[in-house]
Design a protein around this motif. Structure first.
Motif, short mmCIF file in Angstrom:
data_model
loop_
_atom_site.label_atom_id
_atom_site.label_comp_id
_atom_site.label_asym_id
_atom_site.label_seq_id
_atom_site.Cartn_x
_atom_site.Cartn_y
_atom_site.Cartn_z
N GLU A 106 0.81 -1.23 0.00
CA GLU A 106 0.00 0.00 0.00
C GLU A 106 0.83 1.28 0.00
OE1 GLU A 106 0.16 -1.00 4.51
OE2 GLU A 106 0.40 -2.05 2.60
N PHE A 107 2.15 1.15 0.00
CA PHE A 107 3.01 2.33 0.11
C PHE A 107 3.61 2.76 -1.22
CE2 PHE A 107 3.19 0.72 4.48
CZ PHE A 107 2.93 1.89 5.18
N GLN A 108 3.46 4.05 -1.52
CA GLN A 108 4.23 4.67 -2.58
C GLN A 108 5.61 4.93 -1.96
OE1 GLN A 108 3.31 5.55 -5.79
NE2 GLN A 108 5.38 6.26 -6.15
N ILE A 109 6.64 4.53 -2.66
CA ILE A 109 7.99 4.70 -2.14
C ILE A 109 8.78 5.58 -3.10
CG2 ILE A 109 10.16 3.53 -1.54
CD1 ILE A 109 8.49 1.23 -0.52
N GLU A 110 9.51 6.53 -2.53
CA GLU A 110 10.39 7.38 -3.32
C GLU A 110 11.80 7.21 -2.79
OE1 GLU A 110 9.48 11.51 -4.72
OE2 GLU A 110 11.06 12.00 -3.26
N ILE A 111 12.70 6.84 -3.69
CA ILE A 111 14.12 6.80 -3.34
C ILE A 111 14.74 8.03 -3.99
CG2 ILE A 111 16.31 5.58 -3.59
CD1 ILE A 111 14.72 2.97 -3.61
N PHE A 112 15.39 8.82 -3.16
CA PHE A 112 15.98 10.09 -3.60
C PHE A 112 17.48 9.99 -3.37
CE2 PHE A 112 17.50 14.38 -2.83
CZ PHE A 112 16.90 15.11 -3.85
N GLY A 113 18.24 10.10 -4.43
CA GLY A 113 19.69 10.00 -4.32
C GLY A 113 20.39 11.29 -4.69
N GLN A 114 21.32 11.70 -3.85
CA GLN A 114 22.18 12.84 -4.12
C GLN A 114 23.61 12.43 -3.80
OE1 GLN A 114 20.82 16.28 -1.84
NE2 GLN A 114 20.01 17.20 -3.70
N ASN A 115 24.54 13.19 -4.35
CA ASN A 115 25.95 12.91 -4.15
C ASN A 115 26.44 13.51 -2.83
OD1 ASN A 115 28.41 11.84 -4.77
ND2 ASN A 115 29.02 13.51 -6.12
N LYS A 116 25.71 13.22 -1.76
CA LYS A 116 26.13 13.65 -0.42
C LYS A 116 25.45 12.74 0.60
CE LYS A 116 23.98 17.94 -0.47
NZ LYS A 116 23.58 19.20 0.14
N PRO A 117 26.05 12.60 1.76
CA PRO A 117 25.47 11.71 2.78
C PRO A 117 24.04 12.15 3.13
CG PRO A 117 27.69 12.35 3.39
CD PRO A 117 27.30 13.20 2.20
N PRO A 118 23.15 11.19 3.38
CA PRO A 118 21.76 11.53 3.70
C PRO A 118 21.61 12.50 4.88
CG PRO A 118 21.94 9.21 3.24
CD PRO A 118 23.35 9.75 3.26
N LEU A 119 22.48 12.39 5.87
CA LEU A 119 22.34 13.26 7.04
C LEU A 119 22.66 14.72 6.72
CD1 LEU A 119 23.74 11.04 9.93
CD2 LEU A 119 21.47 11.05 8.88
N GLN A 120 23.25 14.97 5.55
CA GLN A 120 23.53 16.33 5.11
C GLN A 120 22.50 16.83 4.09
OE1 GLN A 120 27.58 16.56 3.69
NE2 GLN A 120 28.37 15.55 5.51
N GLN A 121 21.60 15.96 3.67
CA GLN A 121 20.60 16.35 2.68
C GLN A 121 19.47 17.14 3.36
OE1 GLN A 121 19.32 13.15 0.08
NE2 GLN A 121 21.39 12.27 0.07
N ASN A 122 18.90 18.06 2.60
CA ASN A 122 17.85 18.93 3.16
C ASN A 122 16.64 18.15 3.66
OD1 ASN A 122 19.37 21.21 2.82
ND2 ASN A 122 18.27 21.94 1.02
N ALA A 123 16.28 17.06 3.01
CA ALA A 123 15.12 16.28 3.45
C ALA A 123 15.30 15.82 4.90
CB ALA A 123 14.90 15.09 2.53
N TYR A 124 16.49 15.35 5.22
CA TYR A 124 16.77 14.89 6.58
C TYR A 124 16.82 16.08 7.55
CZ TYR A 124 18.96 12.50 10.50
OH TYR A 124 19.23 11.99 11.75
#
Length: 175
Positions: A106-124
């Motif tokens: 039942e889940f729509q899943i979005e994988i978002f990749g950037q060339n930086k660690p996830p903890l530095q990404q704006n979403a986090y």
């Protein structure tokens, strides 16, 4: 503070969080994405999701080797082969990003990749700020955010409206 880098917090969350944990574990999504340092971000981890909210998984993807990542996706190593995946390359804040969308149960899943660690990404970083604000402002504030989201307002703008932020995407990063 919740350790958002470990999915175990979902097991003791609300029903939707528990179900998200079950689905992610069943398909071993985080185990399969381990090379890309996956982190679940967005509204479900902090309990302000609505029915249409997706599971946002942010990853570190060296986009110089984007084809390797895409080959992993297409081969079924990361996502079951029978799942339809849409793939998009986009620019977010002057940074090349890759976005994959698909359904698992039942889940729509979005994988978002950037060339930086996830903890530095704006979403986090936005999620941490929003979590902190929700902790400080309480349940009434949480319900107001959810109501705005049900009206079609995205998360950051909803916080911006209630907190009178001029540029919520930038201002939330200051929290």
């Amino acid at each position: 503070m919740i350790d958002f880098t470990n999915l175990n917090y979902l097991k003791s969350g609300n029903e939707r969080q528990k179900r998200a944990y079950e689905v992610l574990e069943k398909y071993q999504i985080f185990e399969k994405l381990k090379t890309y340092s996956p982190v679940l971000a967005g509204t479900i981890p902090i309990g302000i999701d609505i029915e249409s909210s997706d599971l946002d998984i942010i990853c570190e993807v060296d986009l110089r080797f984007e084809e390797k990542f895409l080959d992993d996706i297409r081969s079924g190593q990361l996502i079951p082969v029978d799942v339809e995946v849409t793939i998009e390359s986009i620019i977010v804040h002057d940074e090349k990003s890759i976005v994959l969308n698909f359904m698992l149960e039942e889940f729509q899943i979005e994988i978002f990749g950037q060339n930086k660690p996830p903890l530095q990404q704006n979403a986090y970083r936005h999620m941490l700020a929003e979590h902190r604000i929700l902790q400080e402002r309480g349940e009434e504030f949480r319900h107001k955010i959810i109501e705005l989201k049900k009206q079609g307002i995205k998360t950051e703008p909803a916080f911006g409206l209630l907190m009178e932020l001029e540029n919520p995407y930038e201002d939330l990063l200051k929290f």
